[in-house]
Design a protein around this motif. Structure first.
Motif, PDB file in Angstrom:
ATOM      1  N   ALA A 278       0.810  -1.220   0.000  1.00 49.46           N
ATOM      2  CA  ALA A 278       0.000   0.000   0.000  1.00 49.46           C
ATOM      3  C   ALA A 278       0.844   1.270   0.000  1.00 49.46           C
ATOM      4  CB  ALA A 278      -0.942   0.008   1.205  1.00 49.46           C
TER       5      ALA A 278
ATOM      6  N   TRP B  41       1.857   4.076  -6.077  1.00 53.77           N
ATOM      7  CA  TRP B  41       0.538   4.654  -5.837  1.00 53.77           C
ATOM      8  C   TRP B  41       0.589   6.173  -5.775  1.00 53.77           C
ATOM      9  CZ3 TRP B  41      -1.979   1.124  -7.681  1.00 53.77           C
ATOM     10  CH2 TRP B  41      -1.714  -0.223  -7.396  1.00 53.77           C
TER      11      TRP B  41
ATOM     12  N   GLN C 229      -7.361  -0.676  -4.940  1.00 56.25           N
ATOM     13  CA  GLN C 229      -6.422  -0.288  -3.888  1.00 56.25           C
ATOM     14  C   GLN C 229      -7.129   0.687  -2.943  1.00 56.25           C
ATOM     15  OE1 GLN C 229      -3.195  -1.241  -3.318  1.00 56.25           O
ATOM     16  NE2 GLN C 229      -3.424  -2.751  -4.944  1.00 56.25           N
TER      17      GLN C 229
END
Length: 307
Positions: free
Chosen positions: A212, A217, A249
């Motif tokens: 994450a 991202w 996500q």
């Protein structure tokens, strides 16, 4: 010939670059049967879809009255065109110049409604999702590729072809981001820089395997926020709805909203700047938007033709 003892059903196909989602629905859009097939070659994938509908209709003792196809593209949506119903010059290997609409018209012998995959999903959001009470909105899918269905004044937008939001050219810092892009036509367009395919090409692994807090991202959120800012200034929609595998996500949505506000820099309507969480939203239809939308469009076209 129609048999009064059999229930009328609709075949719905969401043809994507990764998989073909198929569903058989009744005329109230209730799901009867569903399957998915990997997008390999046209001969193999289209035959698998055809056989699914043959078997599902027979198993349920039903009468197939229409089919809706929402396909990845680019596609030709212009009736009367020599290539109407074709997937045209797509980046997807083996699929350019595929007559997907004609194939199912011949094999299933029912009226076909043909749309882009994102137009189908956008209409699904209007039928049963985040755009039920809206007249002007945009649905964007971020998956293998990137595309958008645009609804203005309760109508799907089409021009000389159809909008190709995924191929808008993106501003970028080529020193901080030296990745050239993966689009075979434009390299550094939105799809070339921010699609699921680009994530895998850029980082060497599918996005679903990245942690994450991976820097991927941060890059992704910036490009998608730029997209949202551009769409806001160009079209002033009531809402932007994001779907597709990349948007699974959980951390990504808030990052996009935060960067969106940075890029807007206070220039925009208060409803957008002060209520961004209600303006940029995630689809809640769990992958069913395209199926529901194209089935509804097929029913509407069939009713119009009968009238």
């Amino acid at each position: 010939m129609h048999s009064p003892s059999k229930a009328n059903v609709i075949a719905a196909l969401e043809a994507g670059g990764t998989k073909f989602n198929c569903a058989l629905l009744d005329t109230d859009l209730n799901l009867i049967a569903q399957a998915a097939f990997e997008t390999t070659t046209p001969a193999h994938t289209l035959a698998a879809v055809r056989d699914f509908f043959y078997q599902s209709v027979a198993t349920n003792n039903a009468e197939l009255i229409a089919m809706g196809i929402a396909s990845f593209g680019p596609v030709d949506l212009i009736p009367g065109s020599p290539t109407y119903g074709f997937i045209t010059n797509t980046p997807k290997p083996d699929w350019s110049n595929t007559d997907i609409c004609g194939y199912f018209a011949r094999e299933l012998s029912v009226p076909i409604t043909f749309e882009t995959d994102v137009n189908g999903a956008a209409w699904g959001e209007k039928v049963a999702g985040a755009a039920r009470d809206l007249s002007d909105f945009i649905y964007v899918t971020v998956g293998t590729g990137i595309g958008a269905g645009i609804v203005v004044n309760n109508q799907l937008v089409r021009g000389i072809r159809h909008p190709e939001v995924g191929h808008m050219l993106m501003p970028r810092d080529q020193i901080l981001d030296d990745y050239a892009g993966c689009c075979p036509f434009h390299l550094g367009c939105l799809e070339g820089l921010a699609s699921g395919k680009s994530i895998e090409s850029r980082w060497g692994v599918s996005g679903k395997f990245l942690r994450a807090n991976h820097p991927a991202w941060l890059v992704e959120a910036q490009y998608l926020a730029l997209m949202c800012a551009n769409l806001t200034q160009l079209l002033a929609p009531q809402k932007i709805i994001l779907g597709g595998g990349v948007m699974e996500q959980p951390q990504l949505m808030q990052m996009i909203r935060d960067y969106f506000l940075v890029y807007m820099n206070g220039y925009g309507p208060a409803a957008v700047l002060e209520q961004t969480a209600d303006y940029i939203v995630k689809t809640g239809l769990n992958g069913m938007a395209g199926i529901l939308g194209i089935a509804e469009l097929a029913l509407a076209q069939l009713a119009q033709e009968r009238f």
